[in-house]
Design a protein around this motif. Structure first.
Motif, short mmCIF file in Angstrom:
data_model
loop_
_atom_site.label_atom_id
_atom_site.label_comp_id
_atom_site.label_asym_id
_atom_site.label_seq_id
_atom_site.Cartn_x
_atom_site.Cartn_y
_atom_site.Cartn_z
N LEU A 10 3.14 -5.46 10.83
CA LEU A 10 2.30 -4.48 10.15
C LEU A 10 0.95 -5.12 9.93
O LEU A 10 0.87 -6.29 9.54
N ASP A 11 -0.12 -4.36 10.15
CA ASP A 11 -1.45 -4.91 9.90
C ASP A 11 -1.81 -4.75 8.42
O ASP A 11 -0.99 -4.27 7.62
N SER A 12 -3.01 -5.12 8.05
CA SER A 12 -3.42 -5.08 6.64
C SER A 12 -3.48 -3.67 6.08
O SER A 12 -3.50 -3.48 4.86
N LYS A 13 -3.50 -2.66 6.96
CA LYS A 13 -3.52 -1.26 6.51
C LYS A 13 -2.15 -0.60 6.65
O LYS A 13 -2.03 0.61 6.61
N VAL A 93 2.62 3.47 8.25
CA VAL A 93 3.88 3.60 7.51
C VAL A 93 3.50 3.72 6.04
O VAL A 93 2.97 2.77 5.45
N VAL A 94 3.76 4.88 5.45
CA VAL A 94 3.35 5.14 4.06
C VAL A 94 4.12 4.25 3.09
O VAL A 94 5.23 3.81 3.36
N ALA A 95 3.50 4.01 1.95
CA ALA A 95 4.04 3.07 0.96
C ALA A 95 5.48 3.36 0.53
O ALA A 95 6.30 2.44 0.50
N PRO A 96 5.85 4.60 0.20
CA PRO A 96 7.24 4.81 -0.23
C PRO A 96 8.27 4.43 0.84
O PRO A 96 9.32 3.86 0.51
N LEU A 97 7.97 4.70 2.10
CA LEU A 97 8.89 4.33 3.17
C LEU A 97 8.89 2.83 3.42
O LEU A 97 9.93 2.24 3.69
#
Length: 148
Positions: A10-13, A93-97
């Protein structure tokens, strides 16, 4: 058909780059529109949107009066998130997931036919180790007589 394992980061974003071997297929089959959702195994499932729609419809047709069905609907449909590959083939990939699947940096994308599984790399390694229990002949009954 999606198959094979790709180790990614995963990158920084909180994005990952879809491997080039899948990009063209995803662009032609669904214009890069994907659905990411939670799986009971604590990984994420990634579907091309057209493949997701019949699954969502089937899950939503289950009785909401059955507690197990309702829990599964909440987990899978309730966590479903529409995403789109960007021009560089990256997916957010959104935060909750991310939190659900404990994704931080090192991840594994696993082709599973019409979908992908997205795992934390360490959890994936644990899954593979657990799968090796069958080496001692402890096969589930439904796999008896199955040969590779």
């Amino acid at each position: 058909m999606f198959r094979g394992i790709t180790q990614l980061c995963l990158d920084s974003k909180s994005r990952f780059a879809v491997p080039a071997k899948y990009r063209e297929e995803l662009l032609s089959s669904c214009a890069g529109n994907l659905v990411i959702t939670a799986d009971p195994s604590r990984c994420l499932l990634i579907y091309p949107q057209p493949s997701w729609e019949p699954i969502e419809k089937k899950l939503n047709s289950l009785s909401s009066f059955n507690p197990q069905s309702r829990s599964l609907q909440r987990l899978i449909v309730g966590n479903a998130c529409d995403v789109e590959m960007d021009s560089a083939g990256r997916v957010l990939v959104v935060a909750p997931l991310r939190q659900f699947a404990s994704l931080v940096k090192d991840i594994v994308l696993v082709g599973q036919g019409e979908k992908f599984e997205l795992w934390d790399a360490e959890k994936w390694n644990q899954e593979i180790e657990a799968a090796l229990v069958y080496k001692d002949g402890n096969m589930p009954p439904e796999l008896e007589g199955f040969s590779l």
